[in-house]
Design an enzyme around this catalytic site. Structure first.
Site, PDB file in Angstrom:
ATOM      1  N   ASP A 103       0.842  -1.198   0.000  1.00  0.00           N
ATOM      2  CA  ASP A 103       0.000   0.000   0.000  1.00  0.00           C
ATOM      3  C   ASP A 103       0.880   1.251   0.000  1.00  0.00           C
ATOM      4  O   ASP A 103       2.029   1.207   0.449  1.00  0.00           O
ATOM      5  CB  ASP A 103      -0.874   0.037   1.261  1.00  0.00           C
TER       6      ASP A 103
HETATM    7  N1  URA Z   1      -1.002  -5.949   4.044  1.00  0.00           N
HETATM    8  C1  URA Z   1      -1.526  -4.708   4.042  1.00  0.00           C
HETATM    9  O1  URA Z   1      -2.538  -4.454   4.658  1.00  0.00           O
HETATM   10  N2  URA Z   1      -0.894  -3.774   3.343  1.00  0.00           N
HETATM   11  C2  URA Z   1       0.249  -3.988   2.661  1.00  0.00           C
HETATM   12  O2  URA Z   1       0.791  -3.080   2.046  1.00  0.00           O
HETATM   13  C3  URA Z   1       0.773  -5.288   2.686  1.00  0.00           C
HETATM   14  C4  URA Z   1       0.122  -6.250   3.379  1.00  0.00           C
END
Ligand code: URA
Length: 235
Positions: A103
């Site tokens: 993310d």
């Molecule tokens: N899980 C998440 O919630 N976000 C990420 O970026 C990776 C794994």
């Protein structure tokens, strides 16, 4: 350059595996089969074929480890005009792309490559490559809540696979969790923590299988070394 090194650089296989391919008689240099080790090739002049297909340095596979900072998206384009992870990789002319996603507000280990086959292997759920995260969450989860994450928890109507989780450190109103999952569902760690009412405040990925972020500074990147590349190829 030694033939097996040249083959490895062109992305055929690891040096060791390339030696096997040579011994199997599958390699030609300038239309002549070379099935002994130790042959030297002129990387500019000689034409090398594996299974009758020309191999070229331009086709080399590259594997990069990045410590992704906050604010960069793991795509090649962003319609909102946000910064993209490849903006951080300078001096690499190959068309590389991220393996899976983090993310925008997640930091840590992101692999980038031009090897589509490897990307499929790493991202396919059947391969069960463990990914380790450090999450700072609100509050302090109790044993029952942690057990829910360990056993699998329903998110978006589907149960997650069993995960590993432990509290690395806890304060009065937040804690640091070590979480290990081998799936790669969208926002999975955040959703798992939300589901036990301990929302994630910060998230960092620290390893993918045997690949460790180690001391790589945020925003920095490096090529994987031979041992790490061989590990990926062994998966
Ligand atoms: N899980 C998440 O919630 N976000 C990420 O970026 C990776 C794994």
């Amino acid at each position: 350059m030694r033939l097996q090194k040249y083959m490895a650089l062109c992305g055929v296989a690891s040096r060791r595996k390339s030696e096997e391919i040579i011994l199997e008689g599958r390699v030609k240099v300038n239309n002549k089969v070379v099935d002994v080790l130790g042959t030297l090739v002129d990387t500019k002049e000689d034409k090398v074929y594996v299974d009758d297909k020309r191999i070229l340095l331009e086709n080399r596979k590259i594997y990069i480890m990045l410590n992704k900072p906050v604010g960069y998206v793991s795509t090649l384009k962003d319609e909102k005009g946000r910064k993209i992870v490849t903006d951080l990789i300078e001096g690499v002319s190959e068309r590389i792309y991220p393996v899976g996603r983090l993310d925008a507000d997640t930091t840590g280990l992101l692999l980038l490559t031009n090897d589509g086959e490897m990307t499929n292997k790493l991202t396919h759920p059947s391969n069960k490559v463990e990914k380790k995260y450090i999450a700072i969450v609100e509050g302090v989860p109790n044993k029952v809540e942690l057990e829910k994450i360990r056993n699998g928890i329903y998110i978006d109507g589907k149960k997650t696979a069993p995960a590993k989780v432990k509290i690395a450190k806890n304060y009065i109103d937040e804690s640091i969790l070590d979480i290990e999952i081998h799936e790669g569902r969208n926002r999975q760690v955040k959703k798992m923590c939300e589901a036990i009412n301990h929302p994630v405040k910060k998230l960092k990925r620290v390893s993918i299988g045997q690949l460790q972020l180690g001391g790589l500074l945020t925003g920095n990147w490096r090529f994987l070394n031979e041992e790490e590349t061989n590990y990926l190829k062994s998966l």
